[in-house]
Design a protein around this motif. Structure first.
Motif, PDB file in Angstrom:
ATOM      1  N   THR A 197       2.620   4.306  -5.951  1.00 22.43           N
ATOM      2  CA  THR A 197       2.897   5.046  -4.727  1.00 22.43           C
ATOM      3  C   THR A 197       1.610   5.640  -4.183  1.00 22.43           C
ATOM      4  O   THR A 197       0.858   6.275  -4.917  1.00 22.43           O
ATOM      5  CB  THR A 197       3.901   6.180  -4.961  1.00 22.43           C
ATOM      6  OG1 THR A 197       5.088   5.625  -5.508  1.00 22.43           O
ATOM      7  CG2 THR A 197       4.234   6.892  -3.664  1.00 22.43           C
ATOM      8  N   SER A 198       1.346   5.403  -2.911  1.00 21.79           N
ATOM      9  CA  SER A 198       0.204   6.002  -2.230  1.00 21.79           C
ATOM     10  C   SER A 198       0.733   7.010  -1.230  1.00 21.79           C
ATOM     11  O   SER A 198       1.520   6.669  -0.353  1.00 21.79           O
ATOM     12  CB  SER A 198      -0.619   4.935  -1.509  1.00 21.79           C
ATOM     13  OG  SER A 198      -1.519   5.533  -0.618  1.00 21.79           O
ATOM     14  N   ALA A 213      10.719   6.074   0.760  1.00 23.73           N
ATOM     15  CA  ALA A 213       9.679   5.236   1.354  1.00 23.73           C
ATOM     16  C   ALA A 213       9.872   3.762   1.002  1.00 23.73           C
ATOM     17  O   ALA A 213       9.611   2.875   1.819  1.00 23.73           O
ATOM     18  CB  ALA A 213       8.296   5.704   0.904  1.00 23.73           C
ATOM     19  N   TYR A 214      10.341   3.482  -0.198  1.00 24.36           N
ATOM     20  CA  TYR A 214      10.460   2.087  -0.625  1.00 24.36           C
ATOM     21  C   TYR A 214      11.501   1.339   0.183  1.00 24.36           C
ATOM     22  O   TYR A 214      11.392   0.128   0.375  1.00 24.36           O
ATOM     23  CB  TYR A 214      10.802   2.035  -2.114  1.00 24.36           C
ATOM     24  CG  TYR A 214      10.687   0.655  -2.698  1.00 24.36           C
ATOM     25  CD1 TYR A 214       9.437   0.123  -3.005  1.00 24.36           C
ATOM     26  CD2 TYR A 214      11.820  -0.121  -2.948  1.00 24.36           C
ATOM     27  CE1 TYR A 214       9.317  -1.145  -3.540  1.00 24.36           C
ATOM     28  CE2 TYR A 214      11.716  -1.388  -3.484  1.00 24.36           C
ATOM     29  CZ  TYR A 214      10.449  -1.902  -3.778  1.00 24.36           C
ATOM     30  OH  TYR A 214      10.336  -3.166  -4.297  1.00 24.36           O
ATOM     31  N   HIS A 271       8.044  -1.156   2.800  1.00 22.00           N
ATOM     32  CA  HIS A 271       7.986  -0.125   1.755  1.00 22.00           C
ATOM     33  C   HIS A 271       7.052   1.026   2.132  1.00 22.00           C
ATOM     34  O   HIS A 271       6.337   1.567   1.279  1.00 22.00           O
ATOM     35  CB  HIS A 271       7.532  -0.724   0.417  1.00 22.00           C
ATOM     36  CG  HIS A 271       8.316  -1.938   0.021  1.00 22.00           C
ATOM     37  ND1 HIS A 271       9.685  -2.011   0.147  1.00 22.00           N
ATOM     38  CD2 HIS A 271       7.925  -3.151  -0.496  1.00 22.00           C
ATOM     39  CE1 HIS A 271      10.104  -3.198  -0.276  1.00 22.00           C
ATOM     40  NE2 HIS A 271       9.050  -3.899  -0.656  1.00 22.00           N
ATOM     41  N   CYS A 272       7.031   1.399   3.384  1.00 20.83           N
ATOM     42  CA  CYS A 272       6.148   2.488   3.787  1.00 20.83           C
ATOM     43  C   CYS A 272       6.635   3.090   5.097  1.00 20.83           C
ATOM     44  O   CYS A 272       7.380   2.468   5.851  1.00 20.83           O
ATOM     45  CB  CYS A 272       4.701   2.013   3.931  1.00 20.83           C
ATOM     46  SG  CYS A 272       4.468   0.833   5.285  1.00 20.83           S
ATOM     47  N   ILE A 300       4.685   5.485   8.281  1.00 19.05           N
ATOM     48  CA  ILE A 300       3.338   5.847   8.733  1.00 19.05           C
ATOM     49  C   ILE A 300       3.428   6.994   9.729  1.00 19.05           C
ATOM     50  O   ILE A 300       4.294   7.015  10.598  1.00 19.05           O
ATOM     51  CB  ILE A 300       2.636   4.628   9.380  1.00 19.05           C
ATOM     52  CG1 ILE A 300       2.695   3.412   8.446  1.00 19.05           C
ATOM     53  CG2 ILE A 300       1.186   4.964   9.744  1.00 19.05           C
ATOM     54  CD1 ILE A 300       1.980   3.616   7.135  1.00 19.05           C
ATOM     55  N   SER A 305       1.423   9.656   5.462  1.00 20.01           N
ATOM     56  CA  SER A 305       1.736   8.228   5.413  1.00 20.01           C
ATOM     57  C   SER A 305       1.953   7.873   3.961  1.00 20.01           C
ATOM     58  O   SER A 305       1.158   8.267   3.093  1.00 20.01           O
ATOM     59  CB  SER A 305       0.593   7.396   6.002  1.00 20.01           C
ATOM     60  OG  SER A 305       0.438   7.658   7.379  1.00 20.01           O
ATOM     61  N   ILE A 306       3.047   7.166   3.663  1.00 22.84           N
ATOM     62  CA  ILE A 306       3.431   6.868   2.288  1.00 22.84           C
ATOM     63  C   ILE A 306       3.639   5.370   2.145  1.00 22.84           C
ATOM     64  O   ILE A 306       4.281   4.731   2.986  1.00 22.84           O
ATOM     65  CB  ILE A 306       4.709   7.623   1.887  1.00 22.84           C
ATOM     66  CG1 ILE A 306       4.488   9.136   2.019  1.00 22.84           C
ATOM     67  CG2 ILE A 306       5.129   7.277   0.470  1.00 22.84           C
ATOM     68  CD1 ILE A 306       5.725   9.959   1.771  1.00 22.84           C
ATOM     69  N   ASN A 307       3.092   4.819   1.081  1.00 23.25           N
ATOM     70  CA  ASN A 307       3.207   3.392   0.799  1.00 23.25           C
ATOM     71  C   ASN A 307       3.616   3.232  -0.660  1.00 23.25           C
ATOM     72  O   ASN A 307       3.019   3.832  -1.551  1.00 23.25           O
ATOM     73  CB  ASN A 307       1.869   2.697   1.062  1.00 23.25           C
ATOM     74  CG  ASN A 307       1.979   1.201   0.849  1.00 23.25           C
ATOM     75  OD1 ASN A 307       3.031   0.612   1.030  1.00 23.25           O
ATOM     76  ND2 ASN A 307       0.883   0.583   0.438  1.00 23.25           N
TER      77      ASN A 307
END
Length: 618
Positions: free
Chosen positions: A30-31, A114-115, A120-121, A123, A146-148
């Motif tokens: 996870t970012s 987020a997934y 899967h993100c 922004i 922002s999540i990836n």
């Protein structure tokens, strides 16, 4: 939580991030990127937490600014079904020096949020911050994130493919000679590129013209560090400056290549003489936020370099491009060749035919005549090789005849209209210094002296792109032909016209201003290296004496060097000036000789005559 615990957990996370993945089936990555926050008057810092994992209760801690950006990495090795329900909490704190930090607000979300989004993100999402300890309070602010999320079988979709430094500008010198030997270093993640072996010697404005392919994954590797170093032979290389580029921010930004740059720090590169810079599929190539940008347009960034030893002080700038390509689904095109153009070799041929109306600087001590021993010399700006004609001795009317050819060889960049000069600045220099100068030819007329220094008569300096158009006859050759004296004077581009012939004025700077001191009859021809081989021409009147053939000049009999021509000196100097005195003196000498002979022989002759005729024989 105590600060030592924070540091311990941060170290554990860093080790996990650097570790290798052993089992992809139980890996979730996870970012989370916190981009900005607003509506808070305190000095916050933020924590990132994932509940339910004792070893990762605290995953990040850093000061926060309204526009600050930071990417935090959550690296889990658990089954995806379990990870989807894991909760990530963002907390914003008000930092205090003496008291415990106070919570401003927080936001919680699970990994599955987020997934389950496309790709899967999500922004640029604003998250509402609330205070869990104060349920009656209103919103405490907002955090933009922002999540990836990357699960089993997923891969990051983008990788930075190329970084292309074009040139450096106004780099700050560190060597004693005031120059640098710069080269580029790159670092992203674990990848480092060192271009030390291709350093550019003795330059403050180097032309790099390099394309570096950088293998990296976004968002795992998101920070590109570009460093300019100064090569040293005996000591460690010096840091000139560095700049950092956030590739993930650029990728998700709407501004693409202009992200993070002011309007004065980028230019659309569509010069008429440049190669096309467009690479299809590059995310940083097209810049819809720049007016007039379109296919084929390329935003060239100007990034300021900074040195930690001198914080806040610019160490110069770096002009560059960064292209980000999809990792999947497209074939990455080959890199565009931005290697600096190689100069073309040209030959400038100048035939010095004659000089007229040259100022007579000397007066003969014997004859009292005004005269000059004329010769012509010339050189190209930046070159040490000066060429000169032979000497036309004893010019009594300012006319000199030469029929002499100069041949200047030089390297030229047609697209930039400059010559490329490479030479060592000192005898102990290791490398040649490359400089760029406009193609200017200087022609001068001098008076030759045997004992003292030669006397300067006049000069003319001409840019081959804007040469003054010569006059067809010497009588009409004046200073009005030059742009310095006549704003409407016609000019000629020798690179376009190739050949030109006529009379040009030479002048000297006097107290009253510039004064016409002579006129040069020249013929100039500009040829390429190939044309020079096909139509060769030697210097002076040496072989191959062609294009055109130069015969020895038809100089008057009065033109000679007195020391090497004594008979001509007697004829044209002594006899011409003292003709009648010599004749009269010669006659008087002959008469004196005759009288002396008579006086010497007359007594004996008289006595013999008397003895033979007047005295009788005994």
């Amino acid at each position: 939580m105590a600060d030592d615990e924070d540091e311990e957990i941060e170290d554990e996370v860093e080790e996990d991030e650097m570790g290798e993945i052993e089992d992809e089936d139980i890996f979730v990555f996870t970012s989370l990127r916190v981009e900005s926050w607003k509506e808070s008057s305190s000095k916050p810092w933020r924590k990132f937490s994932s509940q339910g994992s004792p070893k990762r209760h605290l995953l990040g801690k850093e000061p926060a600014t309204p526009t600050g950006m930071r990417t935090m990495i959550f690296n889990f090795k658990e089954h995806p079904d379990l990870m989807m329900d894991k909760v990530v909490e963002i907390r914003v704190f008000n930092t205090r020096k003496l008291l415990k930090d106070a919570v401003i607000g927080s936001f919680k979300f699970d990994v599955g949020l987020a997934y389950n989004e496309p790709d899967h993100c999500f922004i640029h999402k604003w998250l509402l911050l609330t205070n869990p300890e104060d349920s009656s309070s209103s919103a405490k602010g907002y955090v933009k994130v922002s999540i990836n999320v990357i699960g089993p079988g997923d891969e990051p979709k983008h990788s930075p493919a190329t970084m292309s430094p074009d040139k450096g500008m106004d780099l700050q010198p560190s060597d004693p000679g005031g120059k640098l030997d710069p080269y580029i270093k790159l670092k992203i993640g674990k990848t480092e590129i060192n271009d030390k072996e291709n350093y550019i010697p003795n330059q403050l404005n180097p032309m790099f013209g390099k394309v570096f392919e950088i293998p990296a994954l976004i968002p795992l590797d998101h920070t590109l560090q570009v460093t300019v170093m100064d090569w040293d032979l005996t000591s460690a290389d010096d840091l000139i400056g560095t700049t950092t580029i956030d590739l993930e921010n650029r990728l998700i930004s709407q501004h693409r290549a202009t992200c993070g740059l002011s309007g004065s720090n980028f230019k659309m590169r569509k010069d008429p003489f440049c190669r096309p810079w467009f690479r299809e599929g590059a995310y940083s190539t097209l810049c819809p936020s720049v007016p007039g940008a379109g296919a084929g347009a390329r935003a060239r960034e100007t990034r300021t370099l900074y040195n930690p030893a001198q914080p806040g002080i610019s160490q110069g700038s770096l002009h560059m491009w960064v292209d980000i390509f999809p990792r999947q689904g497209r074939i990455i095109p080959p890199p565009v060749n931005i290697t600096p153009r190689k100069p073309e070799k040209f030959f400038l041929r100048i035939v010095v035919w004659n000089t007229v109306d040259v100022e007579l600087n000397e007066t003969s001590a014997i004859t009292g005549e005004d005269m000059s021993d004329i010769y012509v010399k010339g050189w190209l700006q930046g070159q040490d090789k000066t060429q000169k004609t032979d000497v036309h001795y004893r010019s009594l009317d300012g006319e000199g005849n030469f029929n002499w050819r100069f041949v200047f060889e030089f390297d030229y960049l047609p697209s930039e209209h400059v010559m490329v000069i490479k030479k060592k600045e000192h005898f102990y220099s290791l490398d040649k210094t490359e400089s760029f100068l406009p193609p200017r030819i200087t022609m001068q007329v001098w008076d030759n002296d045997l004992i003292s220094a030669d006397d300067f008569i006049g000069t003319i300096d001409m840019d081959l792109h804007e040469m003054p158009r010569p006059s067809a006859a010497g009588s009409s050759c004046t200073l009005e032909l030059l742009c310095e004296f006549n704003a409407k004077a016609e000019t000629v581009n020798l690179f376009e016209q190739k050949t030109i012939k006529g009379f040009w004025p030479v002048y000297s700077n006097r107290k009253e201003g510039r004064e016409l001191t002579g006129k040069l009859e020249l013929e100039m021809e500009l040829v390429t290296a190939e044309e020079h081989e096909q139509r060769p021409a030697g210097k002076a009147r040496d072989e191959p004496n062609t294009n055109p053939v130069l015969s020895p000049p038809n100089r008057p009999a009065t033109s000679f060097f007195w020391f090497s021509s004594p008979l001509k000196t007697l004829r044209f100097v002594v006899w011409k000036q003292f003709k009648w005195p010599i004749i009269i003196g010669t006659v008087l000498v002959l008469i004196a000789i005759a009288v002396a002979i008579f006086v010497y022989t007359a007594p004996g002759y008289i006595m013999n005559f008397i003895a033979e005729n007047l005295i009788p024989s005994i």
